[in-house]
Structures are given as structure tokens and as C-alpha cells.
Design a protein around this motif. Structure first.
Motif, PDB file in Angstrom:
ATOM      1  N   TYR A  11       0.915  -1.219   0.006  1.00 37.53           N
ATOM      2  CA  TYR A  11       0.059  -0.046   0.020  1.00 37.53           C
ATOM      3  C   TYR A  11       0.984   1.127  -0.137  1.00 37.53           C
ATOM      4  O   TYR A  11       1.725   1.386   0.775  1.00 37.53           O
ATOM      5  CB  TYR A  11      -0.995   0.230   1.268  1.00 37.53           C
ATOM      6  N   TRP A  12       0.315   2.393  -0.767  1.00 39.24           N
ATOM      7  CA  TRP A  12       1.275   3.624  -0.857  1.00 39.24           C
ATOM      8  C   TRP A  12       0.377   4.214   0.341  1.00 39.24           C
ATOM      9  O   TRP A  12      -0.760   4.448   0.474  1.00 39.24           O
ATOM     10  CB  TRP A  12       1.081   4.158  -2.167  1.00 39.24           C
ATOM     11  N   HIS A  13       1.274   4.959   1.212  1.00 43.33           N
ATOM     12  CA  HIS A  13       0.760   5.997   2.092  1.00 43.33           C
ATOM     13  C   HIS A  13       1.017   7.295   2.053  1.00 43.33           C
ATOM     14  O   HIS A  13       0.190   8.237   2.222  1.00 43.33           O
ATOM     15  CB  HIS A  13       1.131   5.253   3.717  1.00 43.33           C
ATOM     16  N   ALA A  14       2.256   7.657   1.678  1.00 47.73           N
ATOM     17  CA  ALA A  14       2.598   8.930   1.428  1.00 47.73           C
ATOM     18  C   ALA A  14       4.144   8.812   0.804  1.00 47.73           C
ATOM     19  O   ALA A  14       5.058   8.102   0.853  1.00 47.73           O
ATOM     20  CB  ALA A  14       2.800   9.749   2.943  1.00 47.73           C
ATOM     21  N   GLY A  15       4.623  10.155   0.448  1.00 40.25           N
ATOM     22  CA  GLY A  15       6.022  10.418  -0.139  1.00 40.25           C
ATOM     23  C   GLY A  15       5.906  10.283  -1.642  1.00 40.25           C
ATOM     24  O   GLY A  15       4.911  10.304  -2.335  1.00 40.25           O
ATOM     25  N   GLY A  16       7.097   9.909  -2.191  1.00 34.81           N
ATOM     26  CA  GLY A  16       7.220   9.622  -3.683  1.00 34.81           C
ATOM     27  C   GLY A  16       6.969   8.424  -3.972  1.00 34.81           C
ATOM     28  O   GLY A  16       6.610   7.264  -3.283  1.00 34.81           O
ATOM     29  N   SER A  17       6.755   8.280  -5.436  1.00 37.73           N
ATOM     30  CA  SER A  17       6.378   6.905  -5.979  1.00 37.73           C
ATOM     31  C   SER A  17       7.463   6.005  -5.994  1.00 37.73           C
ATOM     32  O   SER A  17       8.601   6.310  -5.894  1.00 37.73           O
ATOM     33  CB  SER A  17       5.746   6.967  -7.326  1.00 37.73           C
ATOM     34  N   LEU A  18       7.335   4.551  -5.851  1.00 36.79           N
ATOM     35  CA  LEU A  18       8.064   3.654  -5.883  1.00 36.79           C
ATOM     36  C   LEU A  18       7.830   2.844  -7.173  1.00 36.79           C
ATOM     37  O   LEU A  18       6.698   2.383  -7.354  1.00 36.79           O
ATOM     38  CB  LEU A  18       7.925   2.494  -4.541  1.00 36.79           C
ATOM     39  N   ARG A  19       8.920   2.488  -7.731  1.00 34.77           N
ATOM     40  CA  ARG A  19       8.978   1.386  -8.954  1.00 34.77           C
ATOM     41  C   ARG A  19       9.300   0.200  -8.701  1.00 34.77           C
ATOM     42  O   ARG A  19      10.209  -0.158  -8.091  1.00 34.77           O
ATOM     43  CB  ARG A  19       9.869   2.129 -10.079  1.00 34.77           C
ATOM     44  N   TYR A  20       8.277  -0.830  -9.065  1.00 33.47           N
ATOM     45  CA  TYR A  20       8.272  -2.348  -8.859  1.00 33.47           C
ATOM     46  C   TYR A  20       8.717  -3.061 -10.073  1.00 33.47           C
ATOM     47  O   TYR A  20       7.929  -2.795 -10.998  1.00 33.47           O
ATOM     48  CB  TYR A  20       7.157  -2.789  -8.351  1.00 33.47           C
ATOM     49  N   THR A  21       9.885  -3.840 -10.143  1.00 28.00           N
ATOM     50  CA  THR A  21      10.040  -4.535 -11.488  1.00 28.00           C
ATOM     51  C   THR A  21       9.917  -6.128 -10.606  1.00 28.00           C
ATOM     52  O   THR A  21      10.642  -6.503  -9.533  1.00 28.00           O
ATOM     53  CB  THR A  21      11.407  -4.396 -11.597  1.00 28.00           C
ATOM     54  N   ILE A  22       8.844  -6.541 -11.379  1.00 30.94           N
ATOM     55  CA  ILE A  22       8.457  -7.943 -10.856  1.00 30.94           C
ATOM     56  C   ILE A  22       8.690  -8.987 -11.959  1.00 30.94           C
ATOM     57  O   ILE A  22       8.411  -8.989 -13.155  1.00 30.94           O
ATOM     58  CB  ILE A  22       6.967  -8.059 -10.441  1.00 30.94           C
ATOM     59  N   VAL A  23       9.304 -10.423 -11.617  1.00 32.97           N
ATOM     60  CA  VAL A  23       9.483 -11.190 -12.367  1.00 32.97           C
ATOM     61  C   VAL A  23       8.785 -12.369 -12.041  1.00 32.97           C
ATOM     62  O   VAL A  23       8.699 -12.888 -10.690  1.00 32.97           O
ATOM     63  CB  VAL A  23      10.925 -11.842 -12.203  1.00 32.97           C
ATOM     64  N   THR A  24       7.766 -12.939 -12.966  1.00 28.82           N
ATOM     65  CA  THR A  24       6.688 -13.651 -12.390  1.00 28.82           C
ATOM     66  C   THR A  24       7.118 -15.190 -12.536  1.00 28.82           C
ATOM     67  O   THR A  24       8.400 -15.360 -12.968  1.00 28.82           O
ATOM     68  CB  THR A  24       5.440 -13.906 -13.567  1.00 28.82           C
ATOM     69  N   GLN A  25       6.583 -16.208 -11.858  1.00 33.02           N
ATOM     70  CA  GLN A  25       7.238 -17.388 -11.885  1.00 33.02           C
ATOM     71  C   GLN A  25       7.497 -18.118 -13.283  1.00 33.02           C
ATOM     72  O   GLN A  25       8.012 -18.775 -13.549  1.00 33.02           O
ATOM     73  CB  GLN A  25       6.061 -18.368 -11.159  1.00 33.02           C
ATOM     74  N   ASP A  26       6.660 -17.718 -14.350  1.00 33.39           N
ATOM     75  CA  ASP A  26       6.881 -18.193 -15.744  1.00 33.39           C
ATOM     76  C   ASP A  26       7.876 -17.293 -16.433  1.00 33.39           C
ATOM     77  O   ASP A  26       8.281 -17.566 -17.571  1.00 33.39           O
ATOM     78  CB  ASP A  26       5.849 -18.256 -16.480  1.00 33.39           C
ATOM     79  N   GLY A  27       8.658 -16.271 -15.782  1.00 30.74           N
ATOM     80  CA  GLY A  27       9.760 -15.620 -15.934  1.00 30.74           C
ATOM     81  C   GLY A  27       9.288 -14.176 -16.752  1.00 30.74           C
ATOM     82  O   GLY A  27      10.220 -13.544 -17.361  1.00 30.74           O
ATOM     83  N   ALA A  28       8.138 -13.950 -16.949  1.00 29.76           N
ATOM     84  CA  ALA A  28       7.592 -12.727 -17.308  1.00 29.76           C
ATOM     85  C   ALA A  28       7.980 -11.412 -16.561  1.00 29.76           C
ATOM     86  O   ALA A  28       8.033 -11.770 -15.441  1.00 29.76           O
ATOM     87  CB  ALA A  28       6.049 -12.700 -17.654  1.00 29.76           C
ATOM     88  N   VAL A  29       8.455 -10.225 -17.248  1.00 29.94           N
ATOM     89  CA  VAL A  29       8.811  -9.364 -16.418  1.00 29.94           C
ATOM     90  C   VAL A  29       7.856  -8.078 -16.602  1.00 29.94           C
ATOM     91  O   VAL A  29       7.436  -7.839 -17.485  1.00 29.94           O
ATOM     92  CB  VAL A  29      10.140  -8.641 -17.123  1.00 29.94           C
ATOM     93  N   ARG A  30       7.411  -7.313 -15.440  1.00 28.12           N
ATOM     94  CA  ARG A  30       6.535  -6.410 -15.391  1.00 28.12           C
ATOM     95  C   ARG A  30       6.993  -5.106 -14.666  1.00 28.12           C
ATOM     96  O   ARG A  30       7.557  -5.482 -13.583  1.00 28.12           O
ATOM     97  CB  ARG A  30       4.787  -6.872 -15.063  1.00 28.12           C
ATOM     98  N   GLU A  31       6.634  -3.871 -14.813  1.00 26.38           N
ATOM     99  CA  GLU A  31       6.919  -3.045 -14.055  1.00 26.38           C
ATOM    100  C   GLU A  31       5.676  -2.327 -13.649  1.00 26.38           C
ATOM    101  O   GLU A  31       4.611  -2.003 -14.522  1.00 26.38           O
ATOM    102  CB  GLU A  31       7.777  -1.938 -14.845  1.00 26.38           C
ATOM    103  N   CYS A  32       5.597  -1.912 -12.485  1.00 30.79           N
ATOM    104  CA  CYS A  32       4.229  -1.021 -11.778  1.00 30.79           C
ATOM    105  C   CYS A  32       4.908   0.121 -10.959  1.00 30.79           C
ATOM    106  O   CYS A  32       6.317   0.037 -10.478  1.00 30.79           O
ATOM    107  CB  CYS A  32       3.813  -2.082 -10.846  1.00 30.79           C
ATOM    108  N   VAL A  33       4.109   0.953 -10.888  1.00 34.55           N
ATOM    109  CA  VAL A  33       4.456   2.369 -10.019  1.00 34.55           C
ATOM    110  C   VAL A  33       3.446   2.142  -8.933  1.00 34.55           C
ATOM    111  O   VAL A  33       2.276   2.315  -9.284  1.00 34.55           O
ATOM    112  CB  VAL A  33       4.430   3.447 -10.902  1.00 34.55           C
ATOM    113  N   LEU A  34       3.791   2.373  -7.609  1.00 40.98           N
ATOM    114  CA  LEU A  34       3.039   2.597  -6.545  1.00 40.98           C
ATOM    115  C   LEU A  34       3.181   3.785  -5.986  1.00 40.98           C
ATOM    116  O   LEU A  34       4.252   4.206  -5.697  1.00 40.98           O
ATOM    117  CB  LEU A  34       3.299   1.285  -5.581  1.00 40.98           C
ATOM    118  N   GLY A  35       2.141   4.759  -5.915  1.00 38.06           N
ATOM    119  CA  GLY A  35       2.064   6.109  -5.501  1.00 38.06           C
ATOM    120  C   GLY A  35       1.545   7.049  -6.257  1.00 38.06           C
ATOM    121  O   GLY A  35       0.618   6.494  -7.054  1.00 38.06           O
ATOM    122  N   PRO A  36       1.639   8.138  -6.121  1.00 38.84           N
ATOM    123  CA  PRO A  36       0.596   9.357  -6.881  1.00 38.84           C
ATOM    124  C   PRO A  36       0.921   9.410  -8.292  1.00 38.84           C
ATOM    125  O   PRO A  36      -0.072   9.847  -8.883  1.00 38.84           O
ATOM    126  CB  PRO A  36       1.145  10.370  -6.369  1.00 38.84           C
TER     127      PRO A  36
END
Length: 76
Positions: A11-36
Motif C-alpha cells: 500500500y502507498w501511504h505518503a511520499g514519492g512513488s516507488l517503481r516495482y520490477t517484478i519477475v513472475t514464476q513463468d519468467g515474464a517481467v512487469r513494471e508497476c509504479v506504486l504512489g501518486p
């Protein structure tokens, strides 16, 4: 780099955004931004690998400065 053993909700509560780089179990890579600049909650599934970095260093520093300025004004 961290691997989840169970599903984790972030959960994002305050401050700047965080970038998540996630590698799934099948090897796919996805990027997500958590924050404003993105989502306010993010589920990382069990078995996925994740790396979390600041999405924008300038935004985080500016937010910190604003908090310090407000604290200084309250003391005066």
C-alpha cells in the motif's frame, strides 16, 4: 531482490512513488509504479521476485523538504 513466499499486498501511504520490477514464476517481467504517479495498492504474488526503487528521486527529496519546512514553521 526479494522473492515472496506468500501473496503480499503493498500500500502507498505518503511520499514519492516507488517503481516495482517484478519477475513472475513463468519468467515474464512487469513494471508497476506504486504512489501518486501510479497505483495506490499492488499485490505481488507468491513465488514472484521483486526489486523496488524510487520512481523519481527529485519528487522524494522535494516531499522531504516540504515536511521539514512545515516542521520548522510549527516550531517558530
Amino acid at each position: 531482490v526479494h522473492r515472496n513466499e506468500s501473496d503480499i499486498m503493498h500500500y502507498w501511504h505518503a511520499g514519492g512513488s516507488l517503481r516495482y520490477t517484478i519477475v513472475t514464476q513463468d519468467g515474464a517481467v512487469r513494471e508497476c509504479v506504486l504512489g501518486p504517479e501510479g497505483e495506490f495498492q499492488l499485490c505481488v504474488r507468491a513465488g514472484e521476485w521483486k526489486v523496488i526503487t524510487s520512481a523519481c528521486c527529485v519528487h522524494v527529496l522535494c516531499f522531504t523538504r516540504v515536511l521539514l519546512a512545515c516542521a520548522a514553521c510549527a516550531v517558530l
